[in-house]
Design a protein around this motif. Sequence first.
Motif, mmCIF file in Angstrom:
data_model
loop_
_atom_site.group_PDB
_atom_site.id
_atom_site.type_symbol
_atom_site.label_atom_id
_atom_site.label_comp_id
_atom_site.label_asym_id
_atom_site.label_seq_id
_atom_site.Cartn_x
_atom_site.Cartn_y
_atom_site.Cartn_z
ATOM 1 N N HIS A 102 0.839 -1.204 0.000
ATOM 2 C CA HIS A 102 0.000 0.000 0.000
ATOM 3 C C HIS A 102 0.875 1.256 0.000
ATOM 4 C CE1 HIS A 102 -3.543 2.470 0.810
ATOM 5 N NE2 HIS A 102 -2.787 3.109 1.696
ATOM 6 N N GLU A 103 1.910 1.245 0.819
ATOM 7 C CA GLU A 103 2.826 2.391 0.871
ATOM 8 C C GLU A 103 3.558 2.556 -0.466
ATOM 9 O OE1 GLU A 103 2.640 4.460 3.473
ATOM 10 O OE2 GLU A 103 1.178 3.044 4.259
ATOM 11 N N GLN A 104 3.919 1.457 -1.092
ATOM 12 C CA GLN A 104 4.532 1.501 -2.421
ATOM 13 C C GLN A 104 3.577 2.175 -3.402
ATOM 14 O OE1 GLN A 104 7.717 0.115 -3.477
ATOM 15 N NE2 GLN A 104 7.261 1.340 -5.293
ATOM 16 N N GLY A 105 2.286 1.898 -3.247
ATOM 17 C CA GLY A 105 1.284 2.533 -4.107
ATOM 18 C C GLY A 105 1.309 4.050 -3.987
ATOM 19 N N HIS A 106 1.472 4.552 -2.783
ATOM 20 C CA HIS A 106 1.564 6.004 -2.596
ATOM 21 C C HIS A 106 2.802 6.569 -3.308
ATOM 22 C CE1 HIS A 106 -1.786 6.998 -0.014
ATOM 23 N NE2 HIS A 106 -1.555 5.895 0.669
ATOM 24 N N TYR A 107 3.918 5.887 -3.167
ATOM 25 C CA TYR A 107 5.133 6.345 -3.844
ATOM 26 C C TYR A 107 4.967 6.263 -5.366
ATOM 27 C CZ TYR A 107 10.063 6.747 -5.144
ATOM 28 O OH TYR A 107 11.252 7.142 -5.712
ATOM 29 N N ASP A 108 4.375 5.175 -5.839
ATOM 30 C CA ASP A 108 4.168 5.018 -7.280
ATOM 31 C C ASP A 108 3.243 6.094 -7.840
ATOM 32 O OD1 ASP A 108 5.886 2.865 -7.358
ATOM 33 O OD2 ASP A 108 4.294 1.355 -7.394
ATOM 34 N N LEU A 109 2.221 6.466 -7.098
ATOM 35 C CA LEU A 109 1.340 7.548 -7.561
ATOM 36 C C LEU A 109 2.120 8.850 -7.718
ATOM 37 C CD1 LEU A 109 -1.898 6.738 -5.530
ATOM 38 C CD2 LEU A 109 -1.637 6.639 -8.029
ATOM 39 N N LEU A 172 -4.902 -0.607 -11.085
ATOM 40 C CA LEU A 172 -5.036 0.754 -11.599
ATOM 41 C C LEU A 172 -3.691 1.500 -11.580
ATOM 42 C CD1 LEU A 172 -7.048 2.884 -12.639
ATOM 43 C CD2 LEU A 172 -7.484 3.501 -10.261
ATOM 44 N N ILE A 173 -2.950 1.336 -10.510
ATOM 45 C CA ILE A 173 -1.642 1.991 -10.402
ATOM 46 C C ILE A 173 -0.678 1.415 -11.437
ATOM 47 C CG2 ILE A 173 0.398 2.261 -8.916
ATOM 48 C CD1 ILE A 173 -1.623 2.545 -6.547
ATOM 49 N N ALA A 174 -0.691 0.102 -11.629
ATOM 50 C CA ALA A 174 0.193 -0.516 -12.633
ATOM 51 C C ALA A 174 -0.152 -0.004 -14.035
ATOM 52 C CB ALA A 174 0.081 -2.040 -12.568
ATOM 53 N N GLU A 175 -1.442 0.099 -14.350
ATOM 54 C CA GLU A 175 -1.859 0.635 -15.654
ATOM 55 C C GLU A 175 -1.441 2.097 -15.798
ATOM 56 O OE1 GLU A 175 -6.098 0.030 -15.785
ATOM 57 O OE2 GLU A 175 -5.897 -2.131 -16.080
ATOM 58 N N SER A 176 -1.587 2.857 -14.735
ATOM 59 C CA SER A 176 -1.213 4.270 -14.753
ATOM 60 C C SER A 176 0.294 4.443 -14.917
ATOM 61 C CB SER A 176 -1.695 4.969 -13.477
ATOM 62 O OG SER A 176 -3.104 4.955 -13.423
#
Length: 184
Positions: A102-109, A172-176
């Motif tokens: 989840h934290e990785q998701g924030h960084y990836d965004l 969604l994050i991977a697609e983005s």
Amino acid sequence: MKHLFLLVLTAFSTVITFAQPKHLEVIEDRLLTWDDFKGRHQSDAFDAYTFTYIDIQPRKVNPSEPIPDYKATCFFASKESTVSKEFLKNKPDSIKTHVLNHEQGHYDLARIATAEINSILAKFNYNQRRSVYQADSIFRSINNKLRATQLLYDKETNHSKIYQEQQKWDVLIAESMRKSKLPL
């Protein structure tokens, strides 16, 4: 895990600058680990915080070309990013892995927002006397989108606690990331 407070701080700390901050890291070649979270954790309410900065600098300044070529860079702020020692000590590995994702998701965004900023900056037709303001305007526009996306990410996943929603956001994050464009 709670990012509302973090997003407010990020909103004020993510600014256009012309000097690279010394305590920030660009992490693009690997996933985050809990060892990256070096800040002093001060919250009993949340297990982890991810803190990022986006910095815009002129990439080249050439006297014959009065308009600089701007570039945005996404930094992971390891000294501001924190994780609870109690969380790491007492939670099973499966939960620690889930929260780290989840934290990785924030960084990836934040990385996606940076790529989107760079895409716009590269195509923009600057006015010679206003280029800094124009670059800042582009940055602020995408940063507002980033804040809204981060808030929605935490809301819909309940800070990673709704596993099904987290899985949807992972896709969604991977697609983005592939599109270099925020999902909102």
